[in-house]
Design an enzyme around this catalytic site. Structure first.
Site, PDB file in Angstrom:
ATOM      1  N   TYR A   1       2.828   1.647  -7.426  1.00  0.00           N
ATOM      2  CA  TYR A   1       2.897   0.380  -6.707  1.00  0.00           C
ATOM      3  C   TYR A   1       3.542  -0.678  -7.591  1.00  0.00           C
ATOM      4  O   TYR A   1       3.276  -0.728  -8.805  1.00  0.00           O
ATOM      5  CB  TYR A   1       1.495  -0.060  -6.299  1.00  0.00           C
ATOM      6  CG  TYR A   1       1.425  -1.360  -5.533  1.00  0.00           C
ATOM      7  CD1 TYR A   1       1.960  -1.461  -4.244  1.00  0.00           C
ATOM      8  CD2 TYR A   1       0.826  -2.483  -6.087  1.00  0.00           C
ATOM      9  CE1 TYR A   1       1.884  -2.657  -3.542  1.00  0.00           C
ATOM     10  CE2 TYR A   1       0.744  -3.673  -5.385  1.00  0.00           C
ATOM     11  CZ  TYR A   1       1.283  -3.748  -4.111  1.00  0.00           C
ATOM     12  OH  TYR A   1       1.204  -4.931  -3.419  1.00  0.00           O
TER      13      TYR A   1
ATOM     14  N   ASP B   1       1.641 -16.455  -9.050  1.00  0.00           N
ATOM     15  CA  ASP B   1       1.977 -15.711  -7.835  1.00  0.00           C
ATOM     16  C   ASP B   1       1.936 -16.651  -6.628  1.00  0.00           C
ATOM     17  O   ASP B   1       1.034 -16.595  -5.793  1.00  0.00           O
ATOM     18  CB  ASP B   1       0.983 -14.555  -7.653  1.00  0.00           C
ATOM     19  CG  ASP B   1       1.286 -13.699  -6.437  1.00  0.00           C
ATOM     20  OD1 ASP B   1       2.448 -13.667  -6.004  1.00  0.00           O
ATOM     21  OD2 ASP B   1       0.345 -13.075  -5.915  1.00  0.00           O
TER      22      ASP B   1
ATOM     23  N   ASP C   1       5.631  -4.587  -3.159  1.00  0.00           N
ATOM     24  CA  ASP C   1       5.149  -5.825  -2.553  1.00  0.00           C
ATOM     25  C   ASP C   1       6.348  -6.735  -2.307  1.00  0.00           C
ATOM     26  O   ASP C   1       6.961  -7.235  -3.251  1.00  0.00           O
ATOM     27  CB  ASP C   1       4.150  -6.469  -3.518  1.00  0.00           C
ATOM     28  CG  ASP C   1       3.604  -7.796  -3.030  1.00  0.00           C
ATOM     29  OD1 ASP C   1       4.033  -8.281  -1.975  1.00  0.00           O
ATOM     30  OD2 ASP C   1       2.736  -8.361  -3.734  1.00  0.00           O
TER      31      ASP C   1
ATOM     32  N   ASP D   1       6.185  -9.568  -0.521  1.00  0.00           N
ATOM     33  CA  ASP D   1       5.688 -10.894  -0.149  1.00  0.00           C
ATOM     34  C   ASP D   1       5.923 -11.169   1.339  1.00  0.00           C
ATOM     35  O   ASP D   1       5.615 -10.330   2.178  1.00  0.00           O
ATOM     36  CB  ASP D   1       6.323 -11.971  -1.029  1.00  0.00           C
ATOM     37  CG  ASP D   1       5.751 -11.970  -2.444  1.00  0.00           C
ATOM     38  OD1 ASP D   1       4.729 -11.305  -2.668  1.00  0.00           O
ATOM     39  OD2 ASP D   1       6.334 -12.621  -3.321  1.00  0.00           O
TER      40      ASP D   1
ATOM     41  N   HIS E   1       5.741  -3.671   1.686  1.00  0.00           N
ATOM     42  CA  HIS E   1       4.904  -4.358   2.661  1.00  0.00           C
ATOM     43  C   HIS E   1       5.284  -5.826   2.754  1.00  0.00           C
ATOM     44  O   HIS E   1       5.683  -6.458   1.775  1.00  0.00           O
ATOM     45  CB  HIS E   1       3.400  -4.173   2.372  1.00  0.00           C
ATOM     46  CG  HIS E   1       2.892  -4.758   1.100  1.00  0.00           C
ATOM     47  ND1 HIS E   1       2.698  -6.109   0.918  1.00  0.00           N
ATOM     48  CD2 HIS E   1       2.486  -4.161  -0.055  1.00  0.00           C
ATOM     49  CE1 HIS E   1       2.203  -6.328  -0.287  1.00  0.00           C
ATOM     50  NE2 HIS E   1       2.072  -5.164  -0.904  1.00  0.00           N
TER      51      HIS E   1
ATOM     52  N   GLU F   1       3.944  -9.579   4.462  1.00  0.00           N
ATOM     53  CA  GLU F   1       2.668 -10.189   4.809  1.00  0.00           C
ATOM     54  C   GLU F   1       2.833 -11.345   5.778  1.00  0.00           C
ATOM     55  O   GLU F   1       3.942 -11.873   5.973  1.00  0.00           O
ATOM     56  CB  GLU F   1       1.946 -10.645   3.546  1.00  0.00           C
ATOM     57  CG  GLU F   1       2.667 -11.716   2.768  1.00  0.00           C
ATOM     58  CD  GLU F   1       2.117 -11.854   1.362  1.00  0.00           C
ATOM     59  OE1 GLU F   1       1.579 -12.928   1.044  1.00  0.00           O
ATOM     60  OE2 GLU F   1       2.225 -10.890   0.573  1.00  0.00           O
TER      61      GLU F   1
ATOM     62  N   CYS G   1      -1.754 -15.916  -3.811  1.00  0.00           N
ATOM     63  CA  CYS G   1      -2.543 -14.703  -4.034  1.00  0.00           C
ATOM     64  C   CYS G   1      -3.524 -14.498  -2.886  1.00  0.00           C
ATOM     65  O   CYS G   1      -4.210 -15.432  -2.456  1.00  0.00           O
ATOM     66  CB  CYS G   1      -3.292 -14.796  -5.358  1.00  0.00           C
ATOM     67  SG  CYS G   1      -4.455 -13.445  -5.638  1.00  0.00           S
TER      68      CYS G   1
ATOM     69  N   ARG H   1       1.100  -6.369   6.022  1.00  0.00           N
ATOM     70  CA  ARG H   1      -0.138  -6.868   5.415  1.00  0.00           C
ATOM     71  C   ARG H   1      -0.632  -8.076   6.209  1.00  0.00           C
ATOM     72  O   ARG H   1       0.147  -8.975   6.535  1.00  0.00           O
ATOM     73  CB  ARG H   1       0.120  -7.266   3.969  1.00  0.00           C
ATOM     74  CG  ARG H   1      -0.987  -8.118   3.356  1.00  0.00           C
ATOM     75  CD  ARG H   1      -0.710  -8.421   1.901  1.00  0.00           C
ATOM     76  NE  ARG H   1      -1.278  -9.697   1.504  1.00  0.00           N
ATOM     77  CZ  ARG H   1      -1.258 -10.179   0.268  1.00  0.00           C
ATOM     78  NH1 ARG H   1      -0.686  -9.478  -0.704  1.00  0.00           N
ATOM     79  NH2 ARG H   1      -1.785 -11.361  -0.001  1.00  0.00           N
TER      80      ARG H   1
ATOM     81  N   GLU I   1      -5.910  -7.047   3.747  1.00  0.00           N
ATOM     82  CA  GLU I   1      -6.162  -7.792   2.518  1.00  0.00           C
ATOM     83  C   GLU I   1      -7.494  -8.547   2.540  1.00  0.00           C
ATOM     84  O   GLU I   1      -7.884  -9.125   3.564  1.00  0.00           O
ATOM     85  CB  GLU I   1      -5.018  -8.783   2.277  1.00  0.00           C
ATOM     86  CG  GLU I   1      -5.155  -9.655   1.044  1.00  0.00           C
ATOM     87  CD  GLU I   1      -5.157  -8.880  -0.274  1.00  0.00           C
ATOM     88  OE1 GLU I   1      -5.930  -7.909  -0.387  1.00  0.00           O
ATOM     89  OE2 GLU I   1      -4.392  -9.260  -1.182  1.00  0.00           O
TER      90      GLU I   1
ATOM     91  N   ASN J   1      -6.761  -2.501  -0.867  1.00  0.00           N
ATOM     92  CA  ASN J   1      -6.397  -3.137  -2.129  1.00  0.00           C
ATOM     93  C   ASN J   1      -7.644  -3.256  -3.004  1.00  0.00           C
ATOM     94  O   ASN J   1      -8.549  -4.021  -2.699  1.00  0.00           O
ATOM     95  CB  ASN J   1      -5.809  -4.531  -1.869  1.00  0.00           C
ATOM     96  CG  ASN J   1      -5.420  -5.248  -3.150  1.00  0.00           C
ATOM     97  OD1 ASN J   1      -5.389  -4.665  -4.215  1.00  0.00           O
ATOM     98  ND2 ASN J   1      -5.108  -6.526  -3.024  1.00  0.00           N
TER      99      ASN J   1
END
Length: 325
Positions: free
Chosen positions: A51, A65, A92, A94, A119, A121, A129, A164, A194, A216
């Site tokens: 990942y 982040d 990831d 975002d 992914h 989101e 985060c 996500r 998440e 996660n």
């Protein structure tokens, strides 16, 4: 891993391996890699995938982040990591680095980087985060546009597009489930749930959503850390440990630096270091030396007079513990 400079498995083969794994009944475990070398260590340890966390890419650049990294930075790091391992790499992405058109470009760039999937989101852009308070999610219809754009841009149908949802911590778990169903209907291959809190939350999500689910297991967050076997029993298909290797490494780095600053020597840490011989195993040092000797037919004596440093190294190049190595 036959190739010295890259895996010999094609991107499509690794994407199909991840798809097969998600449907195998065995949970796919994907620790986070903050470098290509960590990616190789993950493979050597026997995991099913790797990942690449957006939080880790940010942290490695000494940035929080909060959506400051670019598609170029994330795709570049993902490409480097995917090159170093035979395992499928999930990235990831975002919020897709912008609006739905940007999400489409993100999929194109990540396909070219050779990764197995990504992914996207449903947070607002810029995001934060997923285990912090104060998150905001976009309306469902905007996220559906992100997913649709990504799916339409995908050229390899084995490339996994995971959606996500951060809605559980904003709108509640029932709303998150409804969003997940809509995202799956829009073409998402997998749902990343998440910041769920308890095993009961994971069970409720699994009972309501039919597509593969990703859990996660990040430290210091809102989610109880559940073993992979328990998640598998609940019915989850994949689990990520996104920041674990970075936190372990940085914890040791900080402790060691503090000690060296006081004592003036690293001698007390030598037994806790990765030995040079083990590092060379991961780097496949001996194979590079063998490759070099097959291609370049030289002798140390021929080079001794004209280029002493190189000749000195070449004369002992088969010994990975040589002092100049």
């Amino acid at each position: 891993m036959a190739g010295l400079y890259s895996t010999t498995f094609t991107p499509r083969e690794r994407r199909q391996a991840l798809r097969d794994g998600l449907n195998s009944g065995t949970i796919q475990r994907l620790p986070g890699a903050f470098s290509p070398l960590v990616g190789r260590a993950i493979q050597d340890a026997g995991f099913e995938g790797v990942y690449v966390s957006g939080a880790v890419v940010s942290a490695d650049l000494a940035l929080p982040d909060i959506g400051l990294t670019t598609l170029t930075e994330v795709a570049g790091r993902a490409r480097q990591i995917a090159r170093s391992t035979d395992l499928p790499v999930l990235v990831d992405a975002d919020t897709g680095f912008g609006e739905p058109m940007s999400a489409a470009r993100t999929v194109s760039e990540l396909e070219d980087a050779g990764v197995a999937g990504c992914h996207l989101e449903d947070q607002v852009n810029p995001k934060r985060c997923g285990h912090l308070d104060g998150k905001e999610v976009v309306p469902t219809e905007l996220m559906l546009r992100r997913i649709t754009a990504a799916v339409n841009e995908r050229r390899d149908d084995t490339f996994i597009i995971c959606a996500r949802t951060d809605a559980a911590g904003v709108e509640g778990i029932d709303a998150a489930i409804e969003r997940a169903k809509a995202y799956a209907d829009a073409g998402a291959d997998m749902i990343f749930t998440e910041a769920l809190h308890t095993p009961a939350d994971f069970e409720k999500f699994r009972g309501a959503v039919d597509v593969p689910l990703l859990a996660n297991m990040t430290e210091f967050g809102k989610t109880e850390l559940l073993p992979a076997d328990q998640l598998q029993d609940i019915g989850y298909n994949a689990v990520i440990y996104p920041v674990t290797t970075l936190r372990i490494a940085m914890g040791q780095v900080e402790h060691a630096l503090q000690d060296i600053a006081v004592t003036g020597t690293q001698s007390g840490w030598v037994d806790r270091m990765q030995h040079r011989s083990r590092l060379y195993e991961l780097l496949r040092y001996a194979e590079y030396n063998a490759f070099d000797q097959q291609v370049f037919t030289y002798s140390a004596e021929n080079y001794q007079s004209s280029f002493t440093p190189y000749a000195t190294y070449a004369s002992d190049s088969t010994d990975p513990t040589h002092k100049n190595s």
